[in-house]
Each structure stands twice: as structure tokens, then as C-alpha cells.
Design an enzyme around this catalytic site. Structure first.
Site, PDB file in Angstrom:
ATOM      1  N   LYS A 189       0.744  -1.014  -0.054  1.00 19.46           N
ATOM      2  CA  LYS A 189      -0.002  -0.057   0.183  1.00 19.46           C
ATOM      3  C   LYS A 189       0.984   1.133   0.105  1.00 19.46           C
ATOM      4  CE  LYS A 189      -2.216   3.002   2.095  1.00 19.46           C
ATOM      5  NZ  LYS A 189      -1.647   4.817   1.645  1.00 19.46           N
ATOM      6  N   GLU A 263       7.474  -0.361  12.377  1.00 17.13           N
ATOM      7  CA  GLU A 263       8.870   0.700  12.399  1.00 17.13           C
ATOM      8  C   GLU A 263       8.241   1.987  12.311  1.00 17.13           C
ATOM      9  OE1 GLU A 263      11.004   3.261  11.537  1.00 17.13           O
ATOM     10  OE2 GLU A 263      11.405   2.728   9.697  1.00 17.13           O
ATOM     11  N   CYS A 298      12.663   8.939  10.723  1.00 17.91           N
ATOM     12  CA  CYS A 298      12.593   8.597  11.914  1.00 17.91           C
ATOM     13  C   CYS A 298      13.617   8.179  12.838  1.00 17.91           C
ATOM     14  CB  CYS A 298      11.979   7.088  11.846  1.00 17.91           C
ATOM     15  SG  CYS A 298      12.308   6.120  10.598  1.00 17.91           S
ATOM     16  N   GLU A 399       8.147  13.851  17.992  1.00 17.85           N
ATOM     17  CA  GLU A 399       8.799  13.607  16.787  1.00 17.85           C
ATOM     18  C   GLU A 399       8.399  14.731  15.698  1.00 17.85           C
ATOM     19  OE1 GLU A 399       7.755  10.413  13.838  1.00 17.85           O
ATOM     20  OE2 GLU A 399      10.219  10.002  13.835  1.00 17.85           O
TER      21      GLU A 399
HETATM   22  P1  NDP Z   1       0.832   7.371   9.013  1.00 21.25           P
HETATM   23  O1  NDP Z   1       1.512   6.533   9.958  1.00 21.25           O
HETATM   24  O2  NDP Z   1      -0.514   7.823   8.957  1.00 21.25           O
HETATM   25  O3  NDP Z   1       0.947   6.867   7.392  1.00 21.25           O
HETATM   26  C1  NDP Z   1       1.814   5.889   7.104  1.00 21.25           C
HETATM   27  C2  NDP Z   1       1.167   4.971   6.255  1.00 21.25           C
HETATM   28  O4  NDP Z   1       0.102   4.313   6.819  1.00 21.25           O
HETATM   29  C3  NDP Z   1       0.569   5.735   4.969  1.00 21.25           C
HETATM   30  O5  NDP Z   1       0.662   4.695   3.945  1.00 21.25           O
HETATM   31  C4  NDP Z   1      -0.907   5.659   5.470  1.00 21.25           C
HETATM   32  O6  NDP Z   1      -1.842   6.039   4.273  1.00 21.25           O
HETATM   33  C5  NDP Z   1      -1.195   4.519   6.185  1.00 21.25           C
HETATM   34  N1  NDP Z   1      -2.273   4.353   7.129  1.00 21.25           N
HETATM   35  C6  NDP Z   1      -2.909   5.449   7.599  1.00 21.25           C
HETATM   36  N2  NDP Z   1      -4.026   5.234   8.311  1.00 21.25           N
HETATM   37  C7  NDP Z   1      -4.118   3.669   8.090  1.00 21.25           C
HETATM   38  C8  NDP Z   1      -5.103   2.825   8.769  1.00 21.25           C
HETATM   39  N3  NDP Z   1      -5.936   3.128   9.399  1.00 21.25           N
HETATM   40  N4  NDP Z   1      -4.534   1.461   8.532  1.00 21.25           N
HETATM   41  C9  NDP Z   1      -3.814   1.026   7.560  1.00 21.25           C
HETATM   42  N5  NDP Z   1      -2.627   2.016   6.845  1.00 21.25           N
HETATM   43  C10 NDP Z   1      -3.147   3.532   7.362  1.00 21.25           C
HETATM   44  O7  NDP Z   1       1.761   8.769   8.741  1.00 21.25           O
HETATM   45  P2  NDP Z   1       1.440  10.231   8.377  1.00 21.25           P
HETATM   46  O8  NDP Z   1       1.796  10.499   6.911  1.00 21.25           O
HETATM   47  O9  NDP Z   1       0.112  10.798   9.024  1.00 21.25           O
HETATM   48  O10 NDP Z   1       2.671  11.058   9.066  1.00 21.25           O
HETATM   49  C11 NDP Z   1       2.628  11.444  10.360  1.00 21.25           C
HETATM   50  C12 NDP Z   1       3.553  11.566  11.282  1.00 21.25           C
HETATM   51  O11 NDP Z   1       3.990  10.188  11.377  1.00 21.25           O
HETATM   52  C13 NDP Z   1       4.790  12.350  10.968  1.00 21.25           C
HETATM   53  O12 NDP Z   1       4.847  13.696  10.979  1.00 21.25           O
HETATM   54  C14 NDP Z   1       6.082  11.545  11.316  1.00 21.25           C
HETATM   55  O13 NDP Z   1       6.054  11.844  12.577  1.00 21.25           O
HETATM   56  C15 NDP Z   1       5.483  10.021  11.225  1.00 21.25           C
HETATM   57  N6  NDP Z   1       5.952   9.170  10.187  1.00 21.25           N
HETATM   58  C16 NDP Z   1       6.875   8.428  10.609  1.00 21.25           C
HETATM   59  C17 NDP Z   1       7.690   7.512   9.384  1.00 21.25           C
HETATM   60  C18 NDP Z   1       8.663   6.674  10.061  1.00 21.25           C
HETATM   61  O14 NDP Z   1       9.534   6.448   9.022  1.00 21.25           O
HETATM   62  N7  NDP Z   1       8.587   5.893  10.847  1.00 21.25           N
HETATM   63  C19 NDP Z   1       7.273   7.882   8.167  1.00 21.25           C
HETATM   64  C20 NDP Z   1       6.131   8.766   7.689  1.00 21.25           C
HETATM   65  C21 NDP Z   1       5.656   9.444   9.025  1.00 21.25           C
HETATM   66  P3  NDP Z   1      -1.931   7.369   3.607  1.00 21.25           P
HETATM   67  O15 NDP Z   1      -0.729   7.837   2.933  1.00 21.25           O
HETATM   68  O16 NDP Z   1      -3.011   7.261   2.770  1.00 21.25           O
HETATM   69  O17 NDP Z   1      -2.332   8.219   4.980  1.00 21.25           O
END
Ligand code: NDP
Length: 496
Positions: A189, A263, A298, A399
Site C-alpha cells: 500500500k 517501524e 524516523c 517527533e
Molecule cells: P501515517 O502513519 O498515518 O502513514 C503511514 C502509512 O500508513 C501511509 O501509507 C498511510 O496511508 C497508512 N495508513 C494511515 N492510516 C491507516 C490505517 N488506518 N490502516 C492502515 N494504514 C494506514 O503517517 P502520516 O503520513 O500521517 O505522518 C504523520 C507523522 O508520522 C509524521 O509527522 C512522522 O512523525 C510520522 N512518520 C513516521 C515515519 C517513519 O518512517 N517511521 C514515516 C512517516 C511518518 P496514507 O498515506 O493514505 O495516509
């Protein structure tokens, strides 16, 4: 590169590409026919493509295709899977520049400092895991002359890989080759904000994999992401993203006892000892800040603990270095720092900056906004270094996912270890000391899944990568991560 798009997809294409998803052997639209516009962070008014808005029905189709393909893929001799991964790596290597250019446009990551290294890491990861194909093996126990006790390493089955937007190809590299080489089928996804490079990756993989072994869905997390996590045909969810979303994913998958690896976020400490006040350490600390990825990492060493004896001189050198960094168009080779992914993240970073600046006692060591020469219509943030920060403040606890560094003073080793560990996160950490005994002794006391000593760079293929505490569970990128994350053991006892 080709993903079944209606228009050529290149970084400079003027007409947006109409991307489709990969399900089975077909590049398809969503069942509903709905699409989502992909907007480049370089220019908030420019749509670079549309992707299908997949929902539960699309997840059903992708999981069905994966389930149908997985047993045949797992039944192949390991050398066949190895060959497929090596061919994928060769083809990916041929399009590294295209993938890097698209990454820059899609994510805002600067081409020289980030986007190209991410695409190159993807190639290395496919080669590395191809090399591990023969390690998916069991053990025998000497139980007697007319008995046999042996184990087999079996794939988990169908793995859903949920990817974030910050470095999509790099995170895909952590998951896809390891899951494939162990005989799993994978349904990815892609993040709604940065899906295009994942579709291009799938196009390359599809040339060398049986239909259905790899599928890619695009759409919104709460819609198609959630549908995958709930799907009874998904045996494991491998998630990278925020701690809040990850906790929800784990709870949902846990209800049906599906396996999960997470992660998540981090607030990683970066500790500098008094004997490490050198230019080389400044370079490494700069890498650790992940400023070159706009802090959207991260593993960013976003809490810098400077020993009070060297606090001022080290900071002076660091500020001099940071002031040389050029924030600019991520597609330009001269750019060091690209742009933030979207308005929501830009605002979020800004709110942390505003809060930090308004906190009594804070000092500004560097405010890059004074030198910022780019801005709207791109989502640019300049680096900001705040000092005299207290470990209890939100800018030292949460973060930020932006180029904001919080600097804290310390005096005693026990004190700095306690402050470093006073966090609900535990992903990465950095320790700098010329006294290697002191550095390693400190490193071992830090509650983080990955501690770097006297270096600040990115993950190396083959290392164990993953977090402790609120930063997640499970390990990736390594032999042990592959075996623990993507295989299960079957024990066979026989006598005759
Ligand atoms: P999310 O955790 O919401 O998104 C990560 C992935 O999960 C995306 O593909 C998202 O889809 C998907 N997702 C969202 N909701 C669901 C659900 N209910 N079930 C399954 N999959 C889901 O991160 P955000 O984009 O909202 O970023 C917010 C914060 O997260 C950042 O500011 C940062 O602090 C942290 N982050 C950490 C990362 C890391 O590498 N550990 C990477 C990205 C963000 P969609 O894109 O459609 O929302």
C-alpha cells in the site's frame, strides 16, 4: 520506466500521468473508478499524476491474486527466487537515475543528498537478499539412529507492506526483497502523498516475478490500508509510519492474530563527549540530524546532547556548517535540503518551531529562515537550531519530522544516559567520543534499537534495523530480520 500509465511519467512531464495499480498481471484502475491527484511538494499547484483510489474491493482482488500466486512461488527452488531478485536488481540499476528524479519530484527529497542514495540502496537491498536465498533453511537435531527431528523455514504467506511517504523506495527496500526471497507474496500500500516510485518499482519487479507475487495498491490509509490490515487473507502486516497509526494497525491485526512488524517514530539522542569537539564529528552530527532529508526521518538525531565543556565551540562549528547548506529545488544537484511533503506537515513543523521559540529560556543558535531563498509554491522549511532546551519540553519529546534540532547541555555520563533514555521512543541513537571505551560503554546503556558510535549516516544493507519501546517491534534489512519477520518454523519429528 513503464507502469501502464496513459502519459509518459518523467520528472519533467507536463501532462500528468494516469497511473494504474498492479493486481495479478494487470495494471488496473480502482473498481470504483475513483482517482487521487498526486501533487509535487515542489509546486503545490502542479499535479504530477493521478492514482487509483483503492478501497476494500480492490484490496480483495489484490489479496486474492497474491494468495493464488504464493504457493507456486514458495515451491520454487531457492535459486529461482534468487535469480529473479538479481535480475530485478540489474534492471533497477539501469533506471536508478529515473527513480531518483521521480523520488525528488514525488517526495521533495533532494536528488544528490537523498533521492539518488535511496534508489541506489534499493538495488543493493535486492542483491543482498538475493544472496540470502539459501539461508532460509532449517536444522536437524541428533535424536537417534532411527529418528529424525528437523525444522523447515516456511514463508508466512501473504504480506501487506504499508509504506510511508518520507522515503518510499528505501522503506520498500527494507521489506520487499526480504519478503519475496523467503517465498511470500507481497501486497504494497503506497502512501497517498508519494506513490509513483513504488508503482515504477513494481513495474520493474513484474518483469521477473510470476503474476500476483507482488501487487501494489494506491489510495488512502483509512480506506485501502485499513482494508488490508483487516483482511483475513493477509498473514502479516509490515508497517512503517507514525506511532499512532501503527498502534491502531497492530490492534486491528492482533484481533485476528495476524503477525505484525512496526517501524515507527523516533526522538533519537545524539551525545557528544568533551573529547569529540572536532570538525569530523560535526560532519557526522550533521548527517545524524537528517537535515538533508528535511528532518523527515524516523532516525533523525533530533536531540543533541553537548557536554558543557565543549557546548559553545561545538555549536559554533555546527552552525557554520549548517549555514552552508542550500535549501532549494530537490531536482537540482546543488541542493542540499529539499522540501517538506505537504501543507499539513509544513504546518505541523511550523507549529513546533513557534512553540519552541515562544518557550521561556530557549535560545536560537541558528535560524535558517533568514537565508531562505525559496518558498511558495514549494513547501520549504529552513533548518532551525534551538539551544538551552529542557528534556521535558515538547520539542525535546515529540517527533517533529522537520529540520529542527534541540540542543541540550550535560555534565555527567549517568545524567546524559538518563536524559537520552527518558523518551517513549527508542529507535536510533548516536554517541561521539574519541575514548572508544567510553563511547561503547555509553552506547550499550542507550535504550534504542540502533546505536551508532562516531558516525551518523544512514542504514547499511545487512544491519539489523528496528526500534525499542514506542518506536516499534521487529527488525528489518538483515538476515535475522528476514528470518524472524518473514518466515515461520515447522518442526517435523519422524521415526521408523
Ligand atoms: P501515517 O502513519 O498515518 O502513514 C503511514 C502509512 O500508513 C501511509 O501509507 C498511510 O496511508 C497508512 N495508513 C494511515 N492510516 C491507516 C490505517 N488506518 N490502516 C492502515 N494504514 C494506514 O503517517 P502520516 O503520513 O500521517 O505522518 C504523520 C507523522 O508520522 C509524521 O509527522 C512522522 O512523525 C510520522 N512518520 C513516521 C515515519 C517513519 O518512517 N517511521 C514515516 C512517516 C511518518 P496514507 O498515506 O493514505 O495516509
Amino acid at each position: 520506466m513503464s507502469t501502464g500509465t496513459d502519459a509518459a511519467s518523467t520528472s519533467e512531464a507536463t501532462s500528468p500521468s494516469a497511473y494504474r495499480m498492479l493486481i495479478g498481471e494487470d495494471w488496473v484502475d480502482a473498481v470504483s473508478g475513483e482517482t487521487i491527484e498526486v501533487i509535487t511538494p515542489v509546486d503545490r499547484t502542479r499535479v504530477i499524476g493521478t492514482v487509483p483510489r483503492a478501497r476494500a474491493q480492490d484490496a480483495d482482488r489484490a489479496v486474492a491474486a497474491a494468495r493464488a500466486a504464493q504457493p507456486g512461488w514458495a515451491a520454487l527452488p531457492f535459486t529461482e527466487r534468487q535469480r529473479a531478485l538479481l535480475r530485478i536488481a540489474d534492471d533497477l540499476e539501469d533506471v536508478v537515475e529515473e527513480l531518483a528524479a521521480l523520488t525528488a519530484l514525488d517526495t521533495g527529497n533532494a536528488i544528490r543528498t537523498q533521492a539518488r542514495p535511496e534508489a541506489q540502496l534499493l538495488v543493493r537491498a535486492f542483491r543482498y537478499f538475493a544472496g540470502l536465498a539459501g539461508e532460509v533453511k532449517g536444522v536437524t537435531l541428533p535424536v537417534g539412529a532411527d529418528e529424525l527431528s528437523l525444522t523447515r523455514r516456511l514463508p508466512v504467506g501473504v504480506v501487506a507492506g504499508i509504506l510511508p511517504w518520507n522515503s518510499p523506495l528505501m522503506i520498500a527496500a527494507f521489506k520487499v526483497p526480504a519478503a519475496l526471497v523467503t517465498g511470500n507474496a507481497v501486497v504494497l500500500k503506497a502512501a497517498e502523498d508519494a506513490p509513483t516510485t513504488i508503482l515504477e518499482l513494481a513495474a520493474v519487479c513484474a518483469r521477473h516475478l510470476p503474476a500476483g507475487v507482488l501487487g501494489v495498491l494506491t489510495g488512502y490509509g483509512p480506506e485501502v490500508g485499513q482494508a488490508l490490515v483487516e483482511h483475513p487473507g493477509v498473514d502479516k502486516v509490515s508497517f512503517t509510519g507514525s506511532t499512532a497509526t501503527g498502534a491502531g494497525v497492530a490492534a486491528t491485526a492482533g484481533e485476528r492474530l495476524a503477525q505484525v512488524s512496526l517501524e515507527l517514530g523516533g526522538k533519537s539522542p545524539c551525545i557528544v563527549f568533551p573529547d569529540a569537539d572536532t570538525d569530523d564529528v560535526v560532519e557526522q552530527v550533521l548527517l545524524a540530524t537528517r537535515f538533508a532529508r528535511q528532518g523527515q526521518s524516523c532516525t533523525s538525531g533530533s536531540r543533541l546532547f553537548l557536554h558543557e565543556d565543549i557546548h559553545d565551540s561545538f555549536l559554533e562549528k555546527l552552525v557554520a556548517k549548517v549555514s552552508q547548506l542550500r535549501v532549494g529545488d530537490p531536482r537540482e544537484e546543488s541542493t542540499d535540503i529539499g522540501c517538506i511533503i505537504n501543507q499539513r506537515q509544513w504546518d505541523r513543523v511550523q507549529s513546533f518551531i513557534d512553540e519552541g521559540l515562544a518557550t521561556e529560556g530557549v535560545r536560537v543558535a541558528y535560524d535558517g529562515r533568514e537565508r531562505l531563498t525559496v518558498g511558495e509554491p514549494g513547501f520549504y522549511h529552513a533548518p532551525m537550531i534551538l539551544t538551552q532546551v529542557d528534556n521535558g519540553w515538547r520539542i525535546a519529546r515529540e517527533e517533529i519530522f522537520g529540520p529542527v534540532l534541540s540542543v541540550l547541555r550535560w555534565r555527567e555520563q549517568d545524567e546524559v544516559v538518563a536524559m537520552a533514555n527518558d523518551s517513549h521512543y527508542g529507535l536510533a541513537a548516536f554517541v561521539f567520543a574519541r575514548d572508544v571505551g567510553m563511547a561503547l560503554g555509553t552506547a550499550q546503556r542507550i535504550e534504542s534499537g540502533w546505536v551508532q558510535v562516531n558516525q551518523g549516516g544512514a542504514q547499511q544493507v545487512g544491519q539489523s534495523y528496528g526500534g525499542m519501546k514506542g518506536s516499534g517491534q521487529g527488525r528489518e534489512l538483515s538476515l535475522e530480520g528476514m528470518l524472524e519477520g518473514f518466515t515461520q518454523i515447522q518442526q517435523i519429528n519422524a521415526r521408523w
